[in-house]
Design a protein around this motif. Structure first.
Motif, mmCIF file in Angstrom:
data_model
loop_
_atom_site.group_PDB
_atom_site.id
_atom_site.type_symbol
_atom_site.label_atom_id
_atom_site.label_comp_id
_atom_site.label_asym_id
_atom_site.label_seq_id
_atom_site.Cartn_x
_atom_site.Cartn_y
_atom_site.Cartn_z
ATOM 1 N N SER A 27 0.819 -1.215 0.000
ATOM 2 C CA SER A 27 0.000 0.000 0.000
ATOM 3 C C SER A 27 0.854 1.267 0.000
ATOM 4 C CB SER A 27 -0.938 0.013 1.216
ATOM 5 O OG SER A 27 -0.191 0.086 2.417
ATOM 6 N N ARG A 28 2.158 1.131 0.195
ATOM 7 C CA ARG A 28 3.077 2.272 0.179
ATOM 8 C C ARG A 28 3.973 2.154 -1.043
ATOM 9 N NH1 ARG A 28 6.279 2.425 5.223
ATOM 10 N NH2 ARG A 28 6.699 4.560 4.579
ATOM 11 N N LEU A 29 4.031 3.202 -1.837
ATOM 12 C CA LEU A 29 4.688 3.151 -3.140
ATOM 13 C C LEU A 29 6.179 2.846 -3.059
ATOM 14 C CD1 LEU A 29 4.691 3.488 -6.208
ATOM 15 C CD2 LEU A 29 5.055 5.942 -5.860
ATOM 16 N N TRP A 30 6.957 3.657 -2.354
ATOM 17 C CA TRP A 30 8.412 3.524 -2.418
ATOM 18 C C TRP A 30 8.941 2.232 -1.803
ATOM 19 C CZ3 TRP A 30 10.045 5.693 -6.374
ATOM 20 C CH2 TRP A 30 9.524 6.907 -6.800
ATOM 21 N N PRO A 31 8.403 1.784 -0.689
ATOM 22 C CA PRO A 31 8.835 0.467 -0.216
ATOM 23 C C PRO A 31 8.444 -0.654 -1.190
ATOM 24 C CG PRO A 31 7.882 1.709 1.587
ATOM 25 C CD PRO A 31 7.606 2.481 0.335
ATOM 26 N N SER A 32 7.325 -0.495 -1.878
ATOM 27 C CA SER A 32 6.917 -1.492 -2.869
ATOM 28 C C SER A 32 7.867 -1.500 -4.060
ATOM 29 C CB SER A 32 5.481 -1.228 -3.341
ATOM 30 O OG SER A 32 4.576 -1.312 -2.257
ATOM 31 N N VAL A 33 8.290 -0.316 -4.480
ATOM 32 C CA VAL A 33 9.271 -0.209 -5.565
ATOM 33 C C VAL A 33 10.598 -0.827 -5.120
ATOM 34 C CG1 VAL A 33 10.644 1.426 -6.942
ATOM 35 C CG2 VAL A 33 8.177 1.789 -6.645
ATOM 36 N N GLY A 34 11.018 -0.531 -3.900
ATOM 37 C CA GLY A 34 12.240 -1.131 -3.365
ATOM 38 C C GLY A 34 12.155 -2.647 -3.333
ATOM 39 N N PHE A 35 10.985 -3.181 -2.962
ATOM 40 C CA PHE A 35 10.764 -4.622 -2.960
ATOM 41 C C PHE A 35 10.985 -5.202 -4.351
ATOM 42 C CE2 PHE A 35 7.859 -8.084 -3.964
ATOM 43 C CZ PHE A 35 8.232 -9.038 -3.034
ATOM 44 N N VAL A 36 10.361 -4.613 -5.368
ATOM 45 C CA VAL A 36 10.471 -5.129 -6.739
ATOM 46 C C VAL A 36 11.918 -5.072 -7.223
ATOM 47 C CG1 VAL A 36 9.793 -4.720 -9.146
ATOM 48 C CG2 VAL A 36 8.076 -4.622 -7.331
#
Length: 106
Positions: A27-36
């Motif tokens: 649900s949080r953009l930047w941590p999700s981008v970091g995950f990918v």
């Protein structure tokens, strides 16, 4: 060089577990981008290490071991997870096993 790729890939595995926690179910953009970014880098580096000649079983065990040990340590430090005696005992056993696999591999 394959071992270096494998170790860095394992560290990216630790990164993607940390970002997974911070993403709060994506649900949080930047941590999700970091995950990918971390998960893609981790798998690519594992693949590179294996295609350079490391046995898949050994490489996978070490890669996941680095990830598991690193995620446990990160959980204790960043997320205040318990650092009970038996948890730390088995964490050290895991690290010892990872080092052992490296020592006995060609």
């Amino acid at each position: 060089m394959a071992w270096l790729y494998l170790i860095i890939g394992g560290l990216f595995e630790v990164g993607f577990t940390i970002f997974l926690k911070y993403s709060e179910n994506f649900s949080r953009l930047w941590p999700s981008v970091g995950f990918v970014i971390c998960i893609a880098s981790s798998f690519l580096l594992l693949n590179k290490a294996v295609t350079m000649g490391l046995p898949i079983g050994t490489a996978y065990a070490i890669w996941t071991g680095i990830g598991a040990a690193g995620a446990t340590i990160a959980g204790i430090i960043l997320f205040k997870e318990p650092a009970a005696f038996w948890r730390l005992f088995f964490l050290f056993m895991l690290i010892f096993s990872i080092v052992g696999l490296k020592v006995v591999s060609k």
